[in-house]
Scaffold this motif. Structure first.
Motif, PDB file in Angstrom:
ATOM      1  N   SER A  37       0.800   0.447 -14.000  1.00  0.00           N
ATOM      2  CA  SER A  37       0.693   1.776 -13.388  1.00  0.00           C
ATOM      3  C   SER A  37       1.312   2.870 -14.243  1.00  0.00           C
ATOM      4  CB  SER A  37       1.406   1.784 -12.028  1.00  0.00           C
ATOM      5  OG  SER A  37       0.969   0.757 -11.192  1.00  0.00           O
ATOM      6  N   VAL A  38       2.050   2.504 -15.296  1.00  0.00           N
ATOM      7  CA  VAL A  38       2.753   3.500 -16.121  1.00  0.00           C
ATOM      8  C   VAL A  38       1.758   4.527 -16.641  1.00  0.00           C
ATOM      9  CG1 VAL A  38       4.085   3.853 -18.239  1.00  0.00           C
ATOM     10  CG2 VAL A  38       4.638   1.953 -16.720  1.00  0.00           C
ATOM     11  N   GLY A  39       2.104   5.811 -16.452  1.00  0.00           N
ATOM     12  CA  GLY A  39       1.240   6.902 -16.886  1.00  0.00           C
ATOM     13  C   GLY A  39       0.320   7.403 -15.793  1.00  0.00           C
ATOM     14  N   GLN A  40       0.184   6.648 -14.706  1.00  0.00           N
ATOM     15  CA  GLN A  40      -0.668   7.065 -13.595  1.00  0.00           C
ATOM     16  C   GLN A  40       0.157   7.844 -12.579  1.00  0.00           C
ATOM     17  OE1 GLN A  40      -2.614   3.653 -11.859  1.00  0.00           O
ATOM     18  NE2 GLN A  40      -3.222   2.828 -13.833  1.00  0.00           N
ATOM     19  N   THR A  41      -0.519   8.679 -11.810  1.00  0.00           N
ATOM     20  CA  THR A  41       0.118   9.401 -10.722  1.00  0.00           C
ATOM     21  C   THR A  41      -0.205   8.679  -9.424  1.00  0.00           C
ATOM     22  OG1 THR A  41       0.024  11.493 -11.899  1.00  0.00           O
ATOM     23  CG2 THR A  41       0.256  11.612  -9.503  1.00  0.00           C
ATOM     24  N   VAL A  42       0.823   8.386  -8.637  1.00  0.00           N
ATOM     25  CA  VAL A  42       0.657   7.672  -7.377  1.00  0.00           C
ATOM     26  C   VAL A  42       1.368   8.427  -6.254  1.00  0.00           C
ATOM     27  CG1 VAL A  42       0.469   5.412  -8.497  1.00  0.00           C
ATOM     28  CG2 VAL A  42       2.711   6.219  -7.702  1.00  0.00           C
ATOM     29  N   THR A  43       0.981   8.124  -5.025  1.00  0.00           N
ATOM     30  CA  THR A  43       1.675   8.643  -3.855  1.00  0.00           C
ATOM     31  C   THR A  43       2.164   7.453  -3.047  1.00  0.00           C
ATOM     32  OG1 THR A  43       0.288  10.621  -3.773  1.00  0.00           O
ATOM     33  CG2 THR A  43       1.469  10.055  -1.755  1.00  0.00           C
ATOM     34  N   VAL A  44       3.464   7.429  -2.781  1.00  0.00           N
ATOM     35  CA  VAL A  44       4.062   6.353  -1.991  1.00  0.00           C
ATOM     36  C   VAL A  44       4.889   6.962  -0.868  1.00  0.00           C
ATOM     37  CG1 VAL A  44       4.162   4.755  -3.955  1.00  0.00           C
ATOM     38  CG2 VAL A  44       6.172   6.137  -3.377  1.00  0.00           C
TER      39      VAL A  44
ATOM     40  N   VAL B 183      11.068   0.817  -5.399  1.00  0.00           N
ATOM     41  CA  VAL B 183      10.903   1.533  -6.663  1.00  0.00           C
ATOM     42  C   VAL B 183      11.900   2.685  -6.673  1.00  0.00           C
ATOM     43  CG1 VAL B 183       9.089   3.120  -5.833  1.00  0.00           C
ATOM     44  CG2 VAL B 183       9.197   2.517  -8.272  1.00  0.00           C
ATOM     45  N   TRP B 184      12.404   2.989  -7.871  1.00  0.00           N
ATOM     46  CA  TRP B 184      13.339   4.110  -8.022  1.00  0.00           C
ATOM     47  C   TRP B 184      12.573   5.409  -8.141  1.00  0.00           C
ATOM     48  CZ3 TRP B 184      18.346   4.022  -7.107  1.00  0.00           C
ATOM     49  CH2 TRP B 184      19.037   2.804  -7.194  1.00  0.00           C
TER      50      TRP B 184
ATOM     51  N   GLU C 186       4.415  10.649 -11.268  1.00  0.00           N
ATOM     52  CA  GLU C 186       3.937   9.807 -12.360  1.00  0.00           C
ATOM     53  C   GLU C 186       4.820   8.574 -12.449  1.00  0.00           C
ATOM     54  OE1 GLU C 186       3.433   9.823 -17.184  1.00  0.00           O
ATOM     55  OE2 GLU C 186       3.216  11.729 -16.120  1.00  0.00           O
ATOM     56  N   VAL C 187       4.176   7.439 -12.691  1.00  0.00           N
ATOM     57  CA  VAL C 187       4.924   6.203 -12.902  1.00  0.00           C
ATOM     58  C   VAL C 187       5.383   6.169 -14.354  1.00  0.00           C
ATOM     59  CG1 VAL C 187       4.848   3.681 -12.831  1.00  0.00           C
ATOM     60  CG2 VAL C 187       3.528   5.020 -11.160  1.00  0.00           C
ATOM     61  N   ALA C 188       6.682   6.022 -14.545  1.00  0.00           N
ATOM     62  CA  ALA C 188       7.262   5.928 -15.884  1.00  0.00           C
ATOM     63  C   ALA C 188       7.990   4.590 -15.978  1.00  0.00           C
ATOM     64  CB  ALA C 188       8.227   7.081 -16.121  1.00  0.00           C
ATOM     65  N   GLU C 189       8.409   4.259 -17.171  1.00  0.00           N
ATOM     66  CA  GLU C 189       9.182   3.026 -17.344  1.00  0.00           C
ATOM     67  C   GLU C 189      10.439   3.371 -18.129  1.00  0.00           C
ATOM     68  OE1 GLU C 189       7.342  -1.069 -17.818  1.00  0.00           O
ATOM     69  OE2 GLU C 189       7.949  -0.591 -19.859  1.00  0.00           O
ATOM     70  N   PHE C 190      11.571   2.912 -17.610  1.00  0.00           N
ATOM     71  CA  PHE C 190      12.846   3.141 -18.282  1.00  0.00           C
ATOM     72  C   PHE C 190      13.581   1.817 -18.332  1.00  0.00           C
ATOM     73  CE2 PHE C 190      17.402   4.350 -18.154  1.00  0.00           C
ATOM     74  CZ  PHE C 190      17.448   5.030 -19.365  1.00  0.00           C
ATOM     75  N   GLN C 191      13.879   1.364 -19.531  1.00  0.00           N
ATOM     76  CA  GLN C 191      14.564   0.089 -19.753  1.00  0.00           C
ATOM     77  C   GLN C 191      13.862  -1.049 -19.016  1.00  0.00           C
ATOM     78  OE1 GLN C 191      18.693   0.956 -18.746  1.00  0.00           O
ATOM     79  NE2 GLN C 191      19.047   1.813 -20.781  1.00  0.00           N
TER      80      GLN C 191
ATOM     81  N   GLU D 220       9.640   3.467 -12.547  1.00  0.00           N
ATOM     82  CA  GLU D 220      10.260   4.479 -11.708  1.00  0.00           C
ATOM     83  C   GLU D 220       9.273   5.607 -11.508  1.00  0.00           C
ATOM     84  OE1 GLU D 220      13.805   5.389 -13.969  1.00  0.00           O
ATOM     85  OE2 GLU D 220      12.793   6.982 -15.049  1.00  0.00           O
ATOM     86  N   LEU D 221       9.509   6.395 -10.461  1.00  0.00           N
ATOM     87  CA  LEU D 221       8.653   7.531 -10.158  1.00  0.00           C
ATOM     88  C   LEU D 221       9.333   8.806 -10.630  1.00  0.00           C
ATOM     89  CD1 LEU D 221       7.646   6.556  -6.523  1.00  0.00           C
ATOM     90  CD2 LEU D 221       6.401   6.106  -8.641  1.00  0.00           C
ATOM     91  N   GLN D 222       8.595   9.625 -11.381  1.00  0.00           N
ATOM     92  CA  GLN D 222       9.134  10.882 -11.890  1.00  0.00           C
ATOM     93  C   GLN D 222       8.182  12.020 -11.501  1.00  0.00           C
ATOM     94  OE1 GLN D 222       9.870  10.605 -16.104  1.00  0.00           O
ATOM     95  NE2 GLN D 222      11.390   8.997 -15.879  1.00  0.00           N
ATOM     96  N   PRO D 223       8.464  12.700 -10.384  1.00  0.00           N
ATOM     97  CA  PRO D 223       7.589  13.797  -9.974  1.00  0.00           C
ATOM     98  C   PRO D 223       7.651  14.983 -10.929  1.00  0.00           C
ATOM     99  CG  PRO D 223       9.418  13.527  -8.421  1.00  0.00           C
ATOM    100  CD  PRO D 223       9.565  12.473  -9.463  1.00  0.00           C
ATOM    101  N   ASP D 224       6.534  15.707 -11.052  1.00  0.00           N
ATOM    102  CA  ASP D 224       6.471  16.908 -11.884  1.00  0.00           C
ATOM    103  C   ASP D 224       7.293  18.034 -11.289  1.00  0.00           C
ATOM    104  OD1 ASP D 224       4.779  15.840 -13.803  1.00  0.00           O
ATOM    105  OD2 ASP D 224       2.969  16.482 -12.753  1.00  0.00           O
ATOM    106  N   SER D 225       7.351  18.085  -9.953  1.00  0.00           N
ATOM    107  CA  SER D 225       8.012  19.184  -9.260  1.00  0.00           C
ATOM    108  C   SER D 225       8.772  18.645  -8.056  1.00  0.00           C
ATOM    109  CB  SER D 225       6.943  20.179  -8.784  1.00  0.00           C
ATOM    110  OG  SER D 225       7.468  21.044  -7.798  1.00  0.00           O
TER     111      SER D 225
END
Length: 108
Positions: free
Chosen positions: A15-22, A47-48, A76-81, A85-90
């Motif tokens: 899912s990394v790079g995709q935008t999801v709604t949870v 998920v964080w 957006e789904v990102a990956e850290f270590q 994790e989820l990183q919203p634009d706003s």
């Protein structure tokens, strides 16, 4: 906010790079040097949600974003270590459906 809800269990490395709604409940919180993390659980997985300071300050009614809060997030789904994790634009991409406890609210 747009997007069809997906179960948290569907948020994977693919899912990394995709935008999801949870939608999930905040079951853990932590802070780091430039923001806050909220662990979301929807019964299918966890998920964080990572909110950097410049995003967190724009979350509507952010005082309710704490343990026990029910939230809906488009991010957006990102990956850290190696962890997704989820990183919203706003901050407006974080909707507090039901506020959590005010104990331990991050101070900004």
């Amino acid at each position: 906010m747009s997007g069809n809800l997906v179960p948290i269990s569907a948020v994977t490395g693919e899912s990394v790079g995709q935008t999801v709604t949870v939608r999930g409940k905040v079951v853990d919180t932590s802070s780091f040097s430039v923001g806050f993390k909220f662990l979301l659980d929807d019964g299918t997985g966890r998920v964080w949600l990572t909110l950097f300071d410049n995003t967190y300050k724009f979350v509507p009614n952010r005082a309710g974003l704490n343990l026990g809060a029910e939230v809906r997030v488009t991010a957006e789904v990102a990956e850290f270590q190696g962890v997704q994790e989820l990183q919203p634009d706003s901050g407006r991409d974080v909707q507090i459906v039901a506020p959590g406890s005010s104990a331990g609210v991050p101070v900004t």
